[in-house]
Design an enzyme around this catalytic site. Structure first.
Site, PDB file in Angstrom:
ATOM      1  N   ASP A 200       0.685  -1.291  -0.159  1.00 18.09           N
ATOM      2  CA  ASP A 200       0.175  -0.407   0.252  1.00 18.09           C
ATOM      3  C   ASP A 200       0.774   0.976   0.025  1.00 18.09           C
ATOM      4  O   ASP A 200       1.793   1.733   0.935  1.00 18.09           O
ATOM      5  CB  ASP A 200      -0.717   0.125   1.647  1.00 18.09           C
ATOM      6  CG  ASP A 200      -1.595   1.272   1.375  1.00 18.09           C
ATOM      7  OD1 ASP A 200      -1.572   2.099   0.595  1.00 18.09           O
ATOM      8  OD2 ASP A 200      -2.208   1.320   2.429  1.00 18.09           O
ATOM      9  N   LYS A 226      -3.080  11.866  -3.304  1.00 15.59           N
ATOM     10  CA  LYS A 226      -2.081  12.756  -2.342  1.00 15.59           C
ATOM     11  C   LYS A 226      -0.749  12.155  -2.497  1.00 15.59           C
ATOM     12  O   LYS A 226      -0.565  12.584  -1.501  1.00 15.59           O
ATOM     13  CB  LYS A 226      -2.146  11.040  -1.709  1.00 15.59           C
ATOM     14  CG  LYS A 226      -3.139  10.376  -0.875  1.00 15.59           C
ATOM     15  CD  LYS A 226      -3.380   9.501   0.654  1.00 15.59           C
ATOM     16  CE  LYS A 226      -4.711   9.106   0.751  1.00 15.59           C
ATOM     17  NZ  LYS A 226      -5.393   9.856   1.751  1.00 15.59           N
ATOM     18  N   CYS A 366      -9.144   5.947  10.255  1.00 11.32           N
ATOM     19  CA  CYS A 366      -8.713   4.041   9.401  1.00 11.32           C
ATOM     20  C   CYS A 366      -8.107   4.362   9.876  1.00 11.32           C
ATOM     21  O   CYS A 366      -7.418   3.064   9.219  1.00 11.32           O
ATOM     22  CB  CYS A 366      -9.354   4.657   7.514  1.00 11.32           C
ATOM     23  SG  CYS A 366     -10.259   6.083   7.554  1.00 11.32           S
TER      24      CYS A 366
HETATM   25  N1  7TS Z   1      -3.735   3.241   2.596  1.00  3.57           N
HETATM   26  C1  7TS Z   1      -3.242   4.064   3.290  1.00  3.57           C
HETATM   27  C2  7TS Z   1      -1.758   3.783   3.887  1.00  3.57           C
HETATM   28  C3  7TS Z   1      -3.795   5.788   3.322  1.00  3.57           C
HETATM   29  O1  7TS Z   1      -3.569   6.578   4.085  1.00  3.57           O
HETATM   30  C4  7TS Z   1      -5.182   5.352   2.234  1.00  3.57           C
HETATM   31  C5  7TS Z   1      -6.211   6.985   2.492  1.00  3.57           C
HETATM   32  C6  7TS Z   1      -5.467   4.825   2.087  1.00  3.57           C
HETATM   33  C7  7TS Z   1      -5.370   3.808   2.384  1.00  3.57           C
HETATM   34  C8  7TS Z   1      -7.007   5.039   1.355  1.00  3.57           C
HETATM   35  O2  7TS Z   1      -6.760   5.807   0.332  1.00  3.57           O
HETATM   36  P1  7TS Z   1      -7.340   6.394  -1.149  1.00  3.57           P
HETATM   37  O3  7TS Z   1      -7.269   7.475  -2.390  1.00  3.57           O
HETATM   38  O4  7TS Z   1      -8.588   4.961  -1.803  1.00  3.57           O
HETATM   39  O5  7TS Z   1      -8.991   6.803   0.389  1.00  3.57           O
HETATM   40  N2  7TS Z   1      -5.603   7.629   4.287  1.00  3.57           N
HETATM   41  C9  7TS Z   1      -6.701   9.007   4.705  1.00  3.57           C
HETATM   42  C10 7TS Z   1      -6.117   9.324   6.041  1.00  3.57           C
HETATM   43  O6  7TS Z   1      -5.175   8.914   6.493  1.00  3.57           O
HETATM   44  N3  7TS Z   1      -6.814  10.130   6.253  1.00  3.57           N
HETATM   45  O7  7TS Z   1      -7.738  10.710   5.378  1.00  3.57           O
HETATM   46  C11 7TS Z   1      -7.623   9.399   4.228  1.00  3.57           C
END
Ligand code: 7TS
Length: 571
Positions: A200, A226, A366
């Site tokens: 990840d 991100k 999360c």
């Molecule tokens: N993995 C990690 C390590 C993350 O920080 C996040 C999102 C995801 C997966 C999921 O990413 P998405 O773009 O599919 O949603 N993290 C966060 C957070 O730390 N605060 O809001 C979203």
């Protein structure tokens, strides 16, 4: 041309604004980053000049759109040093990428009795899909331990990785602890047994150079939003031989070769896994974000961030009552700093910071198993990838001595949220604790922040004769529970239901002049309406009461104790 770091902040138009009378300091980049003008322009340009569907038209616009879409794929390929662009699949984001691997590759390699290995620091997106796979296949989900400072326990990983470990799925960098995991070392261990490593990369890709071949990751997932790109676009990288084993998640247009009445053949990678019209503008703008990051250079970004963290951590450590989670050494972390201040609830801390124009996230991020490991319900978190006005933030914390209560702080903007009566109720809550004899009890959680409230009720002569609450929560949720228990004590369930409805009407906020006297002290919580994110904090206790009273009607017949653990709806 390499960009200088000095003026980068100015290239993010959104950062040039006043929030709550203060210049915005955006420190919630781990949730999502802001976008530089170049990325915004890429989206606008695409729609103004090139918009067309990809891989299907022969007209000029269609060719231009296709060219740009595929060029973006090549940019991603080069950015992570994938062997070929066929290994880059565009998805919605990290969550989707990881789900695809778990549900469309996992079942082909995992069987009952096998093990899937993850760690305690995983985001739910790299945890729940594996839980599902384990449940469906009869495999076992095993967790790698963390060292006391939050780093991955490599010795434990070594001990746990064996022939039965079919898949190891690990975050490259934690979204809470900021730690960076030794992916290469794990890859070696996993590959010794011929098994698979999923990474990840959501929190690593914006912070450091990533070379998937060097890491020897079998799959690598990340999100565009991100890393300065838009939302709704992400990437699943996989080694080609493995992606070939991933069954298509969606069948339909774009991914087929020939369709006959009873059967079809499918395109090659990467298109075989991209059914339907993709997020064309998202991919193109992600390409623009990669160009932007490359102009600065990921090595320079990493060095800059480490320098910021190296200054921020010792400065933050001087603040009385401030706990920083994760390694205390800047070299071992990215620019994500999770913290708590004294016994202030992180929600209150984040609201106070917001009033100073500083955006941080508060909650469980999360990562509920990690919160449990840390023995906290939630934390505040500052995460930066731009130049931040650090001294301002640190000075602010320094003023924020733990001895000071909200009432003593010069936070006049928070008056509506933290009125004296609210502070009194939260600091000295009424009816806090447990009852000796309980007729009915319920536990309710606020899923956004992890707050939990237990409510116990005793009835006598058709009235609420005793009531008590316990659990963890912010100032508003504790005060609201205290006020609610005062207000409903001695009332019949029907009278309490009327009060619950009145409270709900008050929080909806469309009757500002109405008299809410029936709610007693709780009427003061009307001011919370101005902070929409905090309304759920105020309503938690009242929702718990409602659910307890409903269960009360059922149990009144059977005379049984009702014990519910429920999660509040996320409406
Ligand atoms: N993995 C990690 C390590 C993350 O920080 C996040 C999102 C995801 C997966 C999921 O990413 P998405 O773009 O599919 O949603 N993290 C966060 C957070 O730390 N605060 O809001 C979203």
């Amino acid at each position: 041309m390499v960009k200088s770091l000095n003026n980068i902040r100015q290239e993010f138009p959104i950062l040039d604004q006043i929030v709550n009378d203060e210049p915005l300091i955006y420190l919630d980049n781990a949730a999502t980053t802001q976008k530089p003008q170049a990325v915004i322009d890429a989206i606008v340009d695409y729609y103004q000049t090139d918009n067309a569907n990809v891989h299907r038209g022969v007209h000029t616009l269609a060719e231009r759109a296709t060219e740009q879409y595929e060029a973006a794929r090549q940019k991603v390929q080069r950015f992570i040093n994938a062997d070929q662009s066929a290994e880059i699949i565009f998805t919605k984001g990290t969550t989707q990428s990881l789900n695809w691997v778990a549900s469309h590759f996992g079942p082909q390699v995992v069987q009952a009795g096998d093990e899937i290995l993850i760690s305690y620091m995983e985001h739910h997106s790299n945890l729940v899909p594996w839980q599902q796979l384990a449940q469906q296949t009869g495999a076992k989900l095993v967790y790698i331990d963390l060292l006391p400072d939050g780093q991955l326990d490599l010795a434990d990983a070594k001990a746990k990785i064996g022939p039965r470990t079919k898949i190891v799925s690990l975050t490259h960098a934690s979204n809470v602890l900021g730690v960076v995991n030794p992916i290469q070392a794990i890859a070696q261990l996993v590959h010794q047994f011929g098994n698979y490593l999923v990474v990840d990369g959501a929190q690593a890709i914006p912070h450091m150079p990533v070379d998937v071949q060097d890491l020897d990751a079998d799959f690598y997932a990340f999100s565009g939003h991100k890393m300065l790109g838009p939302t709704g676009i992400g990437v699943l990288y996989g080694k080609k031989t493995l992606l070939e084993q991933v069954t298509p998640v969606e069948y339909g247009g774009e991914m087929i070769d020939f369709v006959e009445l009873q059967q079809s053949t499918f395109k090659e990678l990467p298109w075989r896994l991209e059914g339907g019209t993709p997020n064309i503008e998202g991919a193109i703008a992600l390409g623009a974000a990669i160009d932007y990051l490359n102009q600065i250079g990921m090595a320079q970004i990493q060095a800059h961030e480490q320098a910021l963290v190296a200054k921020a951590i010792p400065a933050l450590q001087t603040i009385d009552g401030l706990t920083i989670y994760g390694p205390q050494n800047a070299q071992d972390r990215t620019g994500v700093i999770a913290f708590n201040l004294d016994n202030l609830h992180p929600h209150d801390l984040a609201t106070a910071l917001d009033m100073e124009g500083v955006a941080v996230r508060a909650g469980h991020h999360c990562a509920q198993p990690l919160m449990k490991w840390l023995n906290v319900a939630a934390t505040a978190r500052a995460s930066s990838i731009y130049i931040i006005r650090k001294p301002m933030l640190i000075n602010w914390f320094k003023q924020f001595k733990p001895q000071r209560s909200f009432s003593k702080m010069a936070l006049s903007k928070l008056d509506n949220l933290y009125r004296q009566v609210i502070l009194d109720h939260s600091q000295h809550p009424h009816h806090h604790g447990h009852l000796d004899t309980v007729d009915h009890e319920i536990e309710l959680r606020n899923p956004t922040c992890g707050d939990v409230l237990q409510l116990e009720i005793a009835l006598q002569d058709g009235k609420i004769s005793q009531i008590a609450f316990s659990g963890e929560g912010c100032t508003i949720s504790q005060a609201s529970a205290s006020m609610m228990t005062d207000a409903v004590l001695g009332k019949t369930p029907a009278q309490a239901e009327t009060m619950i409805e009145r409270f709900s009407d008050m929080m909806i906020g469309d009757r500002p002049d109405e008299d809410w006297e029936i709610l007693e002290d709780a009427a003061i919580l009307q001011g919370v309406q101005q902070f929409p994110a905090r309304i759920k904090c105020a309503t938690l206790a009242w929702k718990a009461l409602h659910k307890a009273l409903i269960s009360d009607q059922h149990s009144a017949v059977s005379g049984q104790i009702v014990n519910h653990a429920e999660t509040e709806e996320t409406d």
